[in-house]
Design an enzyme around this catalytic site. Structure first.
Site: not given
Ligand code: TA6
Length: 296
Positions: A58, A76, A81, A159, A204, A263
């Protein structure tokens, strides 16, 4: 130098003679530290970050590949990563200034297991370079190495979590008048009004076709982060604010006050590569003293 980081995970430390430094974990190809020549940490990493595969760290600079967010069928932000990268001892030459800087080259190739998740073979080379002025440059090169003629497409983001003194005293310049997709409003398309972006609640947004240069001004620290990007037309701005921050197990409740994600990304128009083709996505980060005056 290569050493053991948190939980024994391997990391590489880059040091410049003038005192700036950077750190990258082989896990995730994940930059977790970027310090200026005064030893100040410029990236945000949560004190509750979980350095335990397959959980992503994180903070720092997670690499979102081959999918940004949930824009596709993969997990996601894709899987780059969440994988172990290797040190690339014989990278193809990179005709940029980064070759003369302190740098490390990492590489990610899919295992047979990985091919079940995303049926493509690729080489993803990541160079992390520390400039003499303390700037940090990430260069991604993705090559399609499919042998059956299949092209593939992907979306991508660096990110980056910037460390800020107080989110309510931060403004972002360079995105005004640009269109964005608002993740908090079903990704509907809006146009950014007014001048610099400031923060009073959760944000966001995926800004589209943005300038090469974006600035993040930290009032209290009198510091401006500058992102210069190439091959990455879009820019995501994210701060979870208090409610979302509380809901994140790997986030301290008021961590949202001390971070901002901006990002460099390629999202609206996915990158498509034919076999043999290579894509490059570069972001150069610098941190300069700024005479930030609100409203200027
Ligand atoms: O970059 C923004 C985002 O897509 C947010 O919607 C939030 O989900 C963030 O990324 C963090 O994502 P993660 O999977 O690292 O918790």
């Amino acid at each position: 130098e290569l050493c053991k980081g948190v939980n024994g995970l391997e990391k590489v430390i880059l040091r410049d003679v003038r005192g700036s430094s950077a750190e990258v974990y082989l896990y995730g190809g994940h930059v977790t530290s970027w310090k200026n020549d005064h030893g100040e940490e410029l990236l945000f990493v949560s004190s509750k970050a979980i350095f335990k595969p397959p959980k992503a760290i994180r903070g720092g600079i997670p690499i979102c590949f081959p999918q940004f967010s949930n824009l596709g069928s993969l997990e996601q932000h894709g899987f780059a990563r969440n994988k172990f990268w290797s040190i690339d001892t014989d990278p193809p030459p990179l005709s940029t200034s980064s070759s003369s800087k302190v740098h490390i080259d990492l590489i990610l190739r899919p295992s047979d297991e990985d091919m079940k998740i995303w049926l493509n073979s690729y080489e993803f080379r990541l160079r992390i370079a520390l400039g003499p002025g303390g700037d940090l440059t990430l260069t991604s090169r993705v090559r399609n190495t499919n042998t059956d003629g299949r092209p593939f497409r992907f979306t991508f983001a660096y990110h980056t979590y910037f460390s800020v003194s107080d989110i309510s005293e931060v403004r972002v310049e360079g995105l005004e008048t640009h269109d964005y997709l608002d993740n908090l409003q079903n990704r509907e398309r809006f146009t950014e009004q007014g001048d610099a972006i400031t923060f009073e609640s959760e944000v966001d947004k995926i800004y589209l076709s943005t300038p090469t240069k974006i600035a993040i001004l930290d009032h209290e620290k009198k510091r401006t982060f500058v992102i210069r990007k190439d091959g990455l037309p879009d820019a995501v701005v994210w701060n979870p604010w208090d409610k979302k921050a509380k809901a994140m197990a790997d986030f301290v409740d008021d961590d949202y006050k001390h971070m901002l994600c901006v990002e460099a990304a390629a999202i609206e128009k996915p990158i498509t590569l034919k076999p043999g083709e290579e894509w490059r996505g570069i972001q150069e980060l610098s941190a300069v003293p700024s005479s930030y005056c609100s409203g200027q």
